[in-house]
Design a protein around this motif. Sequence first.
Motif, PDB file in Angstrom:
ATOM      1  N   ASP A 361      38.160  53.964  39.816  1.00 23.27           N
ATOM      2  CA  ASP A 361      39.423  54.558  40.279  1.00 23.27           C
ATOM      3  C   ASP A 361      40.129  53.616  41.237  1.00 23.27           C
ATOM      4  O   ASP A 361      39.501  53.025  42.110  1.00 23.27           O
ATOM      5  N   PHE A 362      41.430  53.516  41.078  1.00 18.19           N
ATOM      6  CA  PHE A 362      42.226  52.718  42.005  1.00 18.19           C
ATOM      7  C   PHE A 362      42.480  53.556  43.252  1.00 18.19           C
ATOM      8  O   PHE A 362      42.894  54.706  43.148  1.00 18.19           O
ATOM      9  N   THR A 363      42.197  52.989  44.402  1.00 19.85           N
ATOM     10  CA  THR A 363      42.507  53.689  45.657  1.00 19.85           C
ATOM     11  C   THR A 363      43.162  52.690  46.597  1.00 19.85           C
ATOM     12  O   THR A 363      43.213  51.495  46.306  1.00 19.85           O
ATOM     13  N   THR A 364      43.629  53.197  47.723  1.00 21.99           N
ATOM     14  CA  THR A 364      44.214  52.288  48.714  1.00 21.99           C
ATOM     15  C   THR A 364      43.073  51.546  49.405  1.00 21.99           C
ATOM     16  O   THR A 364      42.127  52.164  49.881  1.00 21.99           O
ATOM     17  N   VAL A 365      43.182  50.240  49.395  1.00 23.94           N
ATOM     18  CA  VAL A 365      42.108  49.427  49.968  1.00 23.94           C
ATOM     19  C   VAL A 365      42.720  48.505  51.020  1.00 23.94           C
ATOM     20  O   VAL A 365      43.748  47.869  50.765  1.00 23.94           O
ATOM     21  N   ASP A 366      42.082  48.447  52.211  1.00 18.12           N
ATOM     22  CA  ASP A 366      42.522  47.458  53.193  1.00 18.12           C
ATOM     23  C   ASP A 366      41.775  46.174  52.847  1.00 18.12           C
ATOM     24  O   ASP A 366      40.579  46.034  53.123  1.00 18.12           O
ATOM     25  N   ILE A 367      42.502  45.250  52.248  1.00 21.83           N
ATOM     26  CA  ILE A 367      41.852  44.062  51.706  1.00 21.83           C
ATOM     27  C   ILE A 367      41.251  43.182  52.805  1.00 21.83           C
ATOM     28  O   ILE A 367      40.223  42.534  52.599  1.00 21.83           O
ATOM     29  N   LEU A 370      38.001  44.696  53.763  1.00 19.53           N
ATOM     30  CA  LEU A 370      37.068  44.489  52.659  1.00 19.53           C
ATOM     31  C   LEU A 370      36.503  43.063  52.663  1.00 19.53           C
ATOM     32  O   LEU A 370      35.295  42.854  52.552  1.00 19.53           O
ATOM     33  N   VAL A 371      37.395  42.081  52.862  1.00 22.08           N
ATOM     34  CA  VAL A 371      36.929  40.688  52.870  1.00 22.08           C
ATOM     35  C   VAL A 371      36.036  40.441  54.094  1.00 22.08           C
ATOM     36  O   VAL A 371      35.025  39.739  54.008  1.00 22.08           O
ATOM     37  N   ASN A 372      36.391  41.078  55.207  1.00 20.82           N
ATOM     38  CA  ASN A 372      35.545  40.926  56.400  1.00 20.82           C
ATOM     39  C   ASN A 372      34.143  41.473  56.166  1.00 20.82           C
ATOM     40  O   ASN A 372      33.155  40.883  56.622  1.00 20.82           O
ATOM     41  N   ILE A 396      50.321  40.846  58.203  1.00 23.20           N
ATOM     42  CA  ILE A 396      50.630  42.094  58.912  1.00 23.20           C
ATOM     43  C   ILE A 396      50.297  43.267  57.988  1.00 23.20           C
ATOM     44  O   ILE A 396      49.687  44.230  58.385  1.00 23.20           O
ATOM     45  N   GLU A 397      50.692  43.123  56.752  1.00 19.56           N
ATOM     46  CA  GLU A 397      50.406  44.191  55.790  1.00 19.56           C
ATOM     47  C   GLU A 397      49.185  43.815  54.962  1.00 19.56           C
ATOM     48  O   GLU A 397      49.089  42.681  54.474  1.00 19.56           O
ATOM     49  N   THR A 398      48.264  44.777  54.835  1.00 15.89           N
ATOM     50  CA  THR A 398      47.000  44.435  54.180  1.00 15.89           C
ATOM     51  C   THR A 398      46.564  45.467  53.135  1.00 15.89           C
ATOM     52  O   THR A 398      45.499  45.322  52.537  1.00 15.89           O
ATOM     53  N   ALA A 399      47.382  46.520  52.912  1.00 17.11           N
ATOM     54  CA  ALA A 399      46.956  47.587  51.997  1.00 17.11           C
ATOM     55  C   ALA A 399      47.325  47.263  50.553  1.00 17.11           C
ATOM     56  O   ALA A 399      48.481  46.981  50.247  1.00 17.11           O
ATOM     57  N   VAL A 400      46.318  47.275  49.702  1.00 20.49           N
ATOM     58  CA  VAL A 400      46.579  47.056  48.275  1.00 20.49           C
ATOM     59  C   VAL A 400      45.994  48.233  47.491  1.00 20.49           C
ATOM     60  O   VAL A 400      45.192  48.999  48.000  1.00 20.49           O
ATOM     61  N   ASN A 401      46.420  48.338  46.231  1.00 18.70           N
ATOM     62  CA  ASN A 401      45.906  49.385  45.369  1.00 18.70           C
ATOM     63  C   ASN A 401      44.810  48.758  44.516  1.00 18.70           C
ATOM     64  O   ASN A 401      45.082  47.817  43.767  1.00 18.70           O
ATOM     65  N   ILE A 441      45.108  35.783  49.916  1.00 17.49           N
ATOM     66  CA  ILE A 441      43.826  35.579  50.594  1.00 17.49           C
ATOM     67  C   ILE A 441      43.285  34.252  50.072  1.00 17.49           C
ATOM     68  O   ILE A 441      43.022  34.125  48.862  1.00 17.49           O
ATOM     69  N   SER A 442      43.150  33.269  50.978  1.00 15.80           N
ATOM     70  CA  SER A 442      42.666  31.986  50.484  1.00 15.80           C
ATOM     71  C   SER A 442      41.280  31.677  51.045  1.00 15.80           C
ATOM     72  O   SER A 442      40.967  32.026  52.185  1.00 15.80           O
ATOM     73  N   VAL A 443      40.468  31.077  50.172  1.00 16.56           N
ATOM     74  CA  VAL A 443      39.113  30.669  50.576  1.00 16.56           C
ATOM     75  C   VAL A 443      39.082  29.146  50.449  1.00 16.56           C
ATOM     76  O   VAL A 443      39.168  28.610  49.347  1.00 16.56           O
TER      77      VAL A 443
END
Length: 512
Positions: A361-367, A370-372, A396-401, A441-443
């Motif tokens: 399921d797609f939900t709102t994710v603070d990317i 999540l990466v942290n 500043i904005e970090t919420a993705v679906n 998001i760069s690695v």
Amino acid sequence: MNNVNVHGEETEKLRKENDQLKLEIEYLTHELNASKESRVQESDKSDKRFKRLFNHLTDAVYYFKIYDDGSTSTFIEVNETACQRLGYTREEMLTLSPKQIDGCGTEELKPVIKDVYDSITFETVHVCKNGDRIPVEIKTHRFEVEKEMYLLSVCRDITERKNSEREIREAKEQFENIVESSTNGITILQDGKWVFANKAALTLFDAKTKEELLGRNIYDMLHPEFHMECKEIVKNGGIHPRLYRVWTTLSGREIHTEVVSIPTTFQGKEANELIMQDITEQKKSDSMMIQAEKMNVVGQLAAGIAHEIRNPLTALKGFVQLFRSGTIPNEMFLNIMEAELERIDVISSEFLTLAQPANTDFTTVDIRDLVNDVIDLLDTEAFKKSISLVVENNAIETAVNGIGTQLKQVFINLIKNAIEVMQNEGTITIAFENHEGFILISVHDEGVGMSEEQLKRLGEPFFTTKQNGTGLGLMVTYRIINQHNGVVDVESKVNVGTTFTVKLPLIAEKVK
Ligand SMILES: Nc1ncnc2c1ncn2[C@@H]1O[C@H](COP(=O)(O)OP(=O)(O)OP(=O)(O)O)[C@@H](O)[C@H]1O
Ligand SMILES: [Mg+2]
């Protein structure tokens, strides 16, 4: 004498009147003759004009008598166009009757001619002397002269019109064949309802007949997640390729499709054509692949995680022994123990979420969070190689679906790859940045880098340069990001390092 004189005067008067009358009659006769002559000349002229016109008409013209039983005489007159078109001389034509040049058979022609009362138009085929057949449109006029009936026919060559009609019909048939035999579902939606569906679309939606599907509201079948976007597309128009859509079929099955939406018109009104490809099976195998790769990663991580848990456990064991030997637990000891337990808790629960069966399921994710979390999980792995994981927060904005576990898998793959390619100590920088409705998001690693050849092969299944590598990590990464409507970018320099950048759409942008 007087009498004689009077008599003489009267005679003279009469004679004069007589002469005058003579002159007048002569004049009138002359005038009459003159006008007669000019009338003949005029009529001659108009006759010639008529003939020229008659012969040079672009339509073939002829006339003939028609009898009470519907039969006809031979042609009484034909124009040059008729002769040229049919390949006969005028003399030959005058020996023929309409039925002899008609290619549709007299039976068809007879009732037409018999029923003509004023003028009618019909289509038939004329057969030329050499057997060629010419489609014609005939306008027939009936007229009566001295109680005899005549028909005058004006015949237009409609070969071109027939050809283009045939071409249009053929093109339409071809188009219909292509649409009907297409393995892609092709539908038209108008005012939120299905108004056209080909065979493949009926099969896709489990409809047995067109009637079962047509007229239905598409939003009863489209997954609610896509309603808003679909309405926007219908409203704003434009061609939209590769839209991902989930539907419920008439029998309640869930299907996944890739859709191309094209604005069109249907019965004179604006509509949208949807070309649909069933990707349900592909989706299933994709998620199996993702799951398999995930279990692989989990397996690879297990050793590191066990190690990670063993360290605090050793510390805790030490404290227990300390207390057993009589040391009284003080605040500091307890704080350390609590922190160690906390660490075990974080790592084991992180590991467990990752190993859980996929929730799609797609939900709102603070990317960024999540990466942290992923960084937390891989920190020890990096530390063992003296690599520090540094985070640069510029977003500043970090919420993705998205699907949390899958996105975690992406960043585990990328950071794990970065750790693996660094031969010496160094830094891996993970940076967050916002750009036009996206989060980047760069690695960035300071590893061996990649050649042009290697870069081209990235994402190819089983492409690996590692001894124990599966070469599936990046393929799965690309698939997951693609399903999240994002892209992965790579920049690399041999012996300098590599930067993988994941670009994902922010939720805020979607709502706008
Ligand atoms: N950061 C990087 N720097 C240099 N090369 C890389 C980097 N990331 C990936 N590669 C190259 O891409 C190849 C494929 O990577 P991928 O993650 O798909 O598989 P793998 O890492 O080889 O195997 P696995 O992920 O199963 O351990 C790697 O073997 C490596 O050659
Ligand atoms: Mg890898």
